[in-house]
Motif scaffolding. Structure first.
Motif, PDB file in Angstrom:
ATOM      1  N   GLU A 198       1.207  -1.050   0.051  1.00 60.95           N
ATOM      2  CA  GLU A 198       0.011  -0.053  -0.327  1.00 60.95           C
ATOM      3  C   GLU A 198       1.154   1.486   0.130  1.00 60.95           C
ATOM      4  OE1 GLU A 198      -2.378   0.903   3.344  1.00 60.95           O
ATOM      5  OE2 GLU A 198      -3.921   1.809   2.197  1.00 60.95           O
ATOM      6  N   ASP A 250      -3.056   2.340  -4.263  1.00 59.53           N
ATOM      7  CA  ASP A 250      -3.760   1.785  -2.336  1.00 59.53           C
ATOM      8  C   ASP A 250      -4.004   0.207  -2.786  1.00 59.53           C
ATOM      9  OD1 ASP A 250      -5.758   1.667  -0.955  1.00 59.53           O
ATOM     10  OD2 ASP A 250      -7.021   3.093  -1.202  1.00 59.53           O
ATOM     11  N   ASP A 260      -4.297  -2.387  -0.447  1.00 60.71           N
ATOM     12  CA  ASP A 260      -5.038  -3.435  -0.328  1.00 60.71           C
ATOM     13  C   ASP A 260      -6.597  -3.145  -0.116  1.00 60.71           C
ATOM     14  OD1 ASP A 260      -5.337  -0.768   1.680  1.00 60.71           O
ATOM     15  OD2 ASP A 260      -5.293  -1.875   3.176  1.00 60.71           O
TER      16      ASP A 260
HETATM   17 MG    MG Z   1      -5.998   0.985   1.135  1.00 54.23          MG
END
Ligand code: MG
Ligand code: F2R
Ligand code: MG
Length: 377
Positions: A27, A324, A326
């Motif tokens: 991330e 981003d 995750d």
């Molecule tokens: Mg995230």
């Protein structure tokens, strides 16, 4: 044809948790070489793992709150959710017990987001949403949407925090209109900007369609999403938010149309995906991307191991986008899990991911709820 419905439910929720846990490693990374992703994932196949369990983050923590609230009430109950979110049951109302087999989030069992945050604040929450969660814990709060409404100078958040926890709405409601309505309301408690809560609607719609086997015909799947979002984004607030934020009208539809164009091409580079669809923390820059990842990986990819299932391909591809990771892998994991079913989710990954076992229990309870609803109970 295709996986049994219970297998799809298990795939969706376990898939979301796994995407969050395995995606946490990257991330915020700008570039993620595919070899690093494959190395990270192959380490999960070993009996012993030096780094231990992969912990889940806010994505799963908040999904867990939604699941527990839906299961405890058996329906979407805005007032119950409000009580749970702000942690204060009104005088004279009985808070319902958690269903058997579900570990309560906290011992009082009477609040969700706020208590979950209080009990584990280090799970990587967005910096803005923390303020909402703190305000939701106030016993003096009467309008539960007020903290979200006052975010970012009154515009509300457009982050992807509503979308990352939207999958359970597709598993709790059989009717498409209810999936749309309640995923929107569920997100609005923290994300009051239409570019935030409409991302949650899109994610819930994608899981809903995948559960019905709609990804068997990818073109029809993307066309259905565009057509549903045309309806969602025609709303006055959506039009004015898009204009105020310098986005084109119907911003989610326009990204979905780009997804459709990418689907028609023989190859698309990672750079094109990240620059044109996005890989960021805004719902607009991550929900259409997650959907693209699922569509792109329906077929084997030459750069990915041949033995990989469609679910493994999808999550691997999400991680290789960087940004981003995750949350994109969590959302794509839910859609892919709903399509392929639990059989495509590697047990070796499940073993190393915190919350995977609990997600199986959620899936079974939500499946029972869904069946009761189908039977008109
Ligand atoms: Mg995230
Ligand atoms: N927060 C993170 N990751 C950051 C670092 C985590 C690190 N590993 C650690 O542990 O420290 N991840 C999580 O946050 C995302 C979901 O965020 P959410 O719930 O939407 O939060 P928020 O604060 O509402 O929005 C996120 C940011 O977007 C910008 N933003 C949103 N609305 C805005 C507006 N109207 N105007 C201007 N900016 C706006 C702000 O920068 C917000 O902070 C997921 O990735 C989850 O994994
Ligand atoms: Mg997270």
């Amino acid at each position: 044809g295709g996986p049994a419905l219970l297998s799809r439910f298990r795939g969706a929720l376990v898939g979301a948790v796994l995407g969050d846990c395995v995606g946490g490693e990257f991330e915020g990374a700008e570039e993620v070489p595919l070899e690093r992703v494959l190395q990270h994932l192959s380490a999960l196949e070993h009996e012993e793992r030096g780094d231990g369990i992969l912990q889940y983050s806010d994505d799963t923590a908040m999904t867990r709150c939604v699941v527990q609230s839906l299961l405890t009430r058996g329906i979407f109950d805005q007032h119950d959710l409000a009580r749970r979110y702000n942690g204060v049951p009104p005088v004279g109302t009985d808070m319902q017990e958690d269903p058997p087999g579900l570990a309560p989030t906290v011992s009082c069992g009477s609040c969700r987001f706020a208590e979950e945050y209080r009990s584990a604040p280090g799970r990587g929450y967005g910096s803005g949403v923390i303020q909402v969660l703190r305000k939701l814990a106030s016993p003096r709060l009467s309008d539960v949407f007020q903290p979200a409404r006052s975010q970012f100078g009154g515009r509300g958040s457009f982050g992807n925090g509503g979308a990352m926890r939207a999958a359970p709405f597709a598993l709790a409601f059989t009717e498409l209109a209810h999936v749309k309505k309640y995923s929107r309301l569920g997100a609005m408690l923290t994300h009051y900007c239409s570019l935030g809560y409409n991302g949650a609607v899109l994610q819930a719609l994608a899981v809903h369609l995948a559960l019905q086997g709609a990804l068997d015909v990818p073109q029809a799947f993307i066309n259905s999403l565009i057509s549903e979002m045309e309806d969602v984004e025609a709303e006055e607030q959506a039009v004015s938010d898009a204009c105020a934020l310098g986005e084109p009208e119907f911003p989610f539809c326009s990204r979905l149309r780009r997804v459709k164009e990418f689907m028609e091409r023989s190859s698309v580079s990672i750079e094109e995906v990240t620059s044109e669809l996005g890989n960021g923390i805004a719902a607009l820059h991550s929900v259409p991307t997650a959907i693209f990842c699922v569509l792109h990986c329906l077929e084997p990819q030459p750069e990915l191991p041949e033995r990989y299932s469609g679910f493994e391909r999808t999550v691997t591809y999400c991680l290789s986008l960087g940004g981003d990771t995750d949350t994109i892998a969590c959302m794509a994991g839910a859609i892919a899990g709903a399509h392929y079913g639990i059989e495509a989710v590697p047990p070796a990954w499940q073993r190393w991911c915190e919350g995977a076992e609990e997600a199986e229990v959620w899936a079974e309870h939500l499946y029972q709820l869904y069946q009761r609803s189908l039977q008109g109970g």
